[in-house]
Scaffold this motif. Structure first.
Motif, PDB file in Angstrom:
ATOM      1  N   ALA A 146       0.810  -1.223   0.000  1.00 61.28           N
ATOM      2  CA  ALA A 146       0.000   0.000   0.000  1.00 61.28           C
ATOM      3  C   ALA A 146       0.846   1.276   0.000  1.00 61.28           C
ATOM      4  O   ALA A 146       0.461   2.288   0.588  1.00 61.28           O
ATOM      5  CB  ALA A 146      -0.959   0.001   1.197  1.00 61.28           C
ATOM      6  N   SER A 147       1.989   1.243  -0.691  1.00 57.09           N
ATOM      7  CA  SER A 147       2.882   2.411  -0.685  1.00 57.09           C
ATOM      8  C   SER A 147       2.997   3.091  -2.049  1.00 57.09           C
ATOM      9  O   SER A 147       3.697   4.091  -2.186  1.00 57.09           O
ATOM     10  CB  SER A 147       4.283   1.999  -0.226  1.00 57.09           C
ATOM     11  N   VAL A 148       2.316   2.548  -3.058  1.00 57.77           N
ATOM     12  CA  VAL A 148       2.406   3.073  -4.418  1.00 57.77           C
ATOM     13  C   VAL A 148       0.993   3.342  -4.936  1.00 57.77           C
ATOM     14  O   VAL A 148       0.066   2.591  -4.647  1.00 57.77           O
ATOM     15  CB  VAL A 148       3.129   2.064  -5.351  1.00 57.77           C
ATOM     16  N   PHE A 149       0.854   4.416  -5.705  1.00 54.85           N
ATOM     17  CA  PHE A 149      -0.421   4.740  -6.343  1.00 54.85           C
ATOM     18  C   PHE A 149      -0.408   4.292  -7.805  1.00 54.85           C
ATOM     19  O   PHE A 149       0.627   4.367  -8.484  1.00 54.85           O
ATOM     20  CB  PHE A 149      -0.685   6.240  -6.290  1.00 54.85           C
ATOM     21  N   LEU A 150      -1.564   3.889  -8.296  1.00 55.22           N
ATOM     22  CA  LEU A 150      -1.678   3.528  -9.714  1.00 55.22           C
ATOM     23  C   LEU A 150      -1.564   4.743 -10.623  1.00 55.22           C
ATOM     24  O   LEU A 150      -1.198   4.612 -11.790  1.00 55.22           O
ATOM     25  CB  LEU A 150      -3.010   2.829  -9.979  1.00 55.22           C
ATOM     26  N   GLY A 151      -1.883   5.932 -10.120  1.00 51.55           N
ATOM     27  CA  GLY A 151      -1.742   7.107 -10.973  1.00 51.55           C
ATOM     28  C   GLY A 151      -2.242   8.378 -10.327  1.00 51.55           C
ATOM     29  O   GLY A 151      -2.855   8.371  -9.254  1.00 51.55           O
ATOM     30  N   ARG A 152      -1.959   9.472 -11.032  1.00 51.19           N
ATOM     31  CA  ARG A 152      -2.458  10.785 -10.650  1.00 51.19           C
ATOM     32  C   ARG A 152      -2.619  11.613 -11.917  1.00 51.19           C
ATOM     33  O   ARG A 152      -1.919  11.378 -12.923  1.00 51.19           O
ATOM     34  CB  ARG A 152      -1.531  11.464  -9.643  1.00 51.19           C
ATOM     35  N   PRO A 153      -3.531  12.574 -11.928  1.00 49.95           N
ATOM     36  CA  PRO A 153      -3.834  13.311 -13.160  1.00 49.95           C
ATOM     37  C   PRO A 153      -2.861  14.466 -13.398  1.00 49.95           C
ATOM     38  O   PRO A 153      -2.775  15.398 -12.610  1.00 49.95           O
ATOM     39  CB  PRO A 153      -5.253  13.837 -12.897  1.00 49.95           C
TER      40      PRO A 153
ATOM     41  N   ALA B 177      -6.838  18.803 -19.812  1.00 47.81           N
ATOM     42  CA  ALA B 177      -6.095  17.552 -19.694  1.00 47.81           C
ATOM     43  C   ALA B 177      -6.774  16.678 -18.643  1.00 47.81           C
ATOM     44  O   ALA B 177      -6.403  16.664 -17.472  1.00 47.81           O
ATOM     45  CB  ALA B 177      -4.644  17.823 -19.323  1.00 47.81           C
ATOM     46  N   ILE B 178      -7.790  15.960 -19.092  1.00 49.09           N
ATOM     47  CA  ILE B 178      -8.564  15.095 -18.192  1.00 49.09           C
ATOM     48  C   ILE B 178      -8.066  13.664 -18.390  1.00 49.09           C
ATOM     49  O   ILE B 178      -8.607  12.898 -19.189  1.00 49.09           O
ATOM     50  CB  ILE B 178     -10.077  15.212 -18.458  1.00 49.09           C
ATOM     51  N   GLY B 179      -7.011  13.316 -17.675  1.00 54.37           N
ATOM     52  CA  GLY B 179      -6.295  12.068 -17.912  1.00 54.37           C
ATOM     53  C   GLY B 179      -7.137  10.825 -17.733  1.00 54.37           C
ATOM     54  O   GLY B 179      -8.041  10.760 -16.898  1.00 54.37           O
ATOM     55  N   GLN B 180      -6.815   9.816 -18.552  1.00 54.08           N
ATOM     56  CA  GLN B 180      -7.511   8.534 -18.457  1.00 54.08           C
ATOM     57  C   GLN B 180      -6.517   7.399 -18.280  1.00 54.08           C
ATOM     58  O   GLN B 180      -5.572   7.248 -19.062  1.00 54.08           O
ATOM     59  CB  GLN B 180      -8.350   8.255 -19.702  1.00 54.08           C
ATOM     60  N   THR B 181      -6.731   6.586 -17.244  1.00 52.76           N
ATOM     61  CA  THR B 181      -6.046   5.312 -17.079  1.00 52.76           C
ATOM     62  C   THR B 181      -7.098   4.259 -16.753  1.00 52.76           C
ATOM     63  O   THR B 181      -7.837   4.392 -15.764  1.00 52.76           O
ATOM     64  CB  THR B 181      -5.003   5.352 -15.948  1.00 52.76           C
TER      65      THR B 181
ATOM     66  N   GLY C 212      -1.097  17.933  -7.161  1.00 55.82           N
ATOM     67  CA  GLY C 212      -1.198  19.338  -6.801  1.00 55.82           C
ATOM     68  C   GLY C 212      -2.631  19.668  -6.402  1.00 55.82           C
ATOM     69  O   GLY C 212      -3.234  19.006  -5.557  1.00 55.82           O
ATOM     70  N   THR C 213      -3.187  20.676  -7.062  1.00 56.83           N
ATOM     71  CA  THR C 213      -4.565  21.081  -6.758  1.00 56.83           C
ATOM     72  C   THR C 213      -5.596  20.309  -7.574  1.00 56.83           C
ATOM     73  O   THR C 213      -6.800  20.537  -7.423  1.00 56.83           O
ATOM     74  CB  THR C 213      -4.749  22.586  -7.022  1.00 56.83           C
ATOM     75  N   TRP C 214      -5.152  19.402  -8.436  1.00 54.86           N
ATOM     76  CA  TRP C 214      -6.074  18.664  -9.306  1.00 54.86           C
ATOM     77  C   TRP C 214      -6.484  17.359  -8.642  1.00 54.86           C
ATOM     78  O   TRP C 214      -5.670  16.458  -8.450  1.00 54.86           O
ATOM     79  CB  TRP C 214      -5.417  18.388 -10.653  1.00 54.86           C
ATOM     80  N   PRO C 215      -7.770  17.194  -8.298  1.00 54.58           N
ATOM     81  CA  PRO C 215      -8.218  15.977  -7.628  1.00 54.58           C
ATOM     82  C   PRO C 215      -8.326  14.793  -8.582  1.00 54.58           C
ATOM     83  O   PRO C 215      -8.734  14.936  -9.731  1.00 54.58           O
ATOM     84  CB  PRO C 215      -9.592  16.363  -7.075  1.00 54.58           C
ATOM     85  N   TRP C 216      -7.980  13.633  -8.068  1.00 50.10           N
ATOM     86  CA  TRP C 216      -8.024  12.438  -8.911  1.00 50.10           C
ATOM     87  C   TRP C 216      -9.451  12.093  -9.326  1.00 50.10           C
ATOM     88  O   TRP C 216      -9.664  11.501 -10.397  1.00 50.10           O
ATOM     89  CB  TRP C 216      -7.372  11.256  -8.217  1.00 50.10           C
TER      90      TRP C 216
ATOM     91  N   ARG D  53     -10.246  10.372 -15.373  1.00 45.55           N
ATOM     92  CA  ARG D  53     -10.950   9.192 -15.876  1.00 45.55           C
ATOM     93  C   ARG D  53     -10.175   7.934 -15.481  1.00 45.55           C
ATOM     94  O   ARG D  53      -9.531   7.289 -16.297  1.00 45.55           O
ATOM     95  CB  ARG D  53     -11.125   9.298 -17.397  1.00 45.55           C
ATOM     96  N   PHE D  54     -10.250   7.599 -14.200  1.00 48.03           N
ATOM     97  CA  PHE D  54      -9.546   6.438 -13.664  1.00 48.03           C
ATOM     98  C   PHE D  54     -10.550   5.323 -13.379  1.00 48.03           C
ATOM     99  O   PHE D  54     -11.605   5.565 -12.773  1.00 48.03           O
ATOM    100  CB  PHE D  54      -8.813   6.784 -12.372  1.00 48.03           C
ATOM    101  N   ALA D  55     -10.227   4.108 -13.810  1.00 49.11           N
ATOM    102  CA  ALA D  55     -11.161   3.005 -13.584  1.00 49.11           C
ATOM    103  C   ALA D  55     -10.440   1.667 -13.672  1.00 49.11           C
ATOM    104  O   ALA D  55      -9.378   1.552 -14.299  1.00 49.11           O
ATOM    105  CB  ALA D  55     -12.311   3.048 -14.592  1.00 49.11           C
TER     106      ALA D  55
END
Length: 321
Positions: free
Chosen positions: A227-234, A243-247, A267-271, A275-277
């Motif tokens: 539980a120490s790594v994230f799958l991603g951030r926008p 730039a509405i990132g998709q993973t 930063g200030t951009w919430p995940w 478009r994460f799924a």
């Protein structure tokens, strides 16, 4: 139009026994199929936009037998002035459409520990900006920003396909605005002395593009703690609101380095605005929680390898490579 001399197979060998001793020399010489004998080839490589359909093939038994590498970071001084920047740090830059690579390794060998004076440590192994690029049995080695899957402009579609590949890194090591499909790949998060240990993806997909990053039948592995790594951030380059990132990660094994909260703000951009799924993943890190959005079966039917790749020209590297 291809340059004169294109359409021919050439051999690169570091010992001088081939047609060329270096990769860039072979590209500049007009080789279309560049066969590379085992060895490590240092130096920046650029496949220009006016050189479409270049293929680089490693002649070793394994992908690790041929290594194409350089060692610049964002903050490395540029002899022309200033620093290289993230884009300029790339060991290999692909601007020529239809590029292919098979059975070799691309690496950025920048040594973070040896250069404490450099704080901007983004160090790209491969930058793709062209459409219809494909990699099979290729390794991508680096730390921060290993693989930059991008396009020539924010609203330009550029498709990239990765099959049976290995990608490693720690921070945002698969990032950009390309439409990129990873099929049967191993995505390995390196451990580092920081909290969190890292982030796998940082997509910057334009809002007009329905397809960003897709991982299908992949394995997400790591030596980092649970539980120490994230799958991603926008990622929003230059704070671009479009730039509405998709993973999308589906039918893949996720190990325990990914925890109940798999996505992070940038930063200030919430995940949550990205478009994460996920869909039908398995493994110790494939948890289903309120912070892990899951596709419905109907949504998953539209988030497939063909849907991401085909386009108007029916590009189908997943069938023909």
């Amino acid at each position: 139009m291809q340059q004169a001399g294109a359409g021919r197979r050439v051999v690169v060998a570091g010992d001088g026994s081939g047609d060329y001793a270096g990769i860039q020399e072979a590209v500049d010489g007009g080789g279309t199929v560049i066969a590379v004998r085992p060895g490590t080839y240092r130096g920046r490589v650029v496949i220009p936009a006016d050189r479409p359909d270049v293929t680089i093939v490693g002649l070793g038994r394994r992908a690790g037998d041929v290594v194409i590498a350089d060692d610049r970071a964002n903050g490395t001084p540029n002899p022309a002035g200033g620093t290289w920047g993230t884009t300029g740090s790339a060991s290999v830059t692909v601007d020529g459409a239809g590029f292919r690579a098979h059975n070799l390794t691309f690496a950025n060998l920048f040594d973070e520990a040896a250069h404490p004076e450099i704080t901007n440590r983004q160090a790209v192994a491969v930058l793709t900006r062209a459409d219809r690029v494909a990699f099979t049995r290729v390794r991508f080695l680096g730390n921060q920003d290993t693989l930059y899957a991008n396009s020539s402009a924010a609203t330009t579609i550029a498709r990239a396909y990765f099959r049976d590949c290995y990608v490693e890194g720690d921070v945002d090591f698969i990032f950009g605005r390309a439409t990129a499909v990873f099929e049967r790949c191993r995505i390995h998060s390196l451990d580092r002395e920081s909290t969190p240990r890292g982030y796998v993806t940082a997509p910057s997909t334009d809002i007009a593009n329905a397809h960003g990053f897709l991982f299908a039948r992949c394995a997400f592995t790591s030596d980092a703690p649970a539980a120490s790594v994230f799958l991603g951030r926008p990622w929003h380059p230059s704070q671009d609101p479009n730039a509405i990132g998709q993973t999308v990660i589906r039918d893949s094994r996720i190990d325990a380095h990914i925890g109940p909260a798999a996505w992070s703000d940038f930063g200030t951009w919430p995940w949550q605005d990205a478009r994460f799924a996920e869909y039908r993943n398995y493994g110790r890190g494939a948890l289903i929680t309120p912070d892990r959005p899951q596709l419905t079966a109907a949504e998953a039917a539209t988030q497939t390898v063909p849907a991401f790749l085909r386009g108007a020209d029916n590009w189908s590297p997943d069938r023909h490579l």
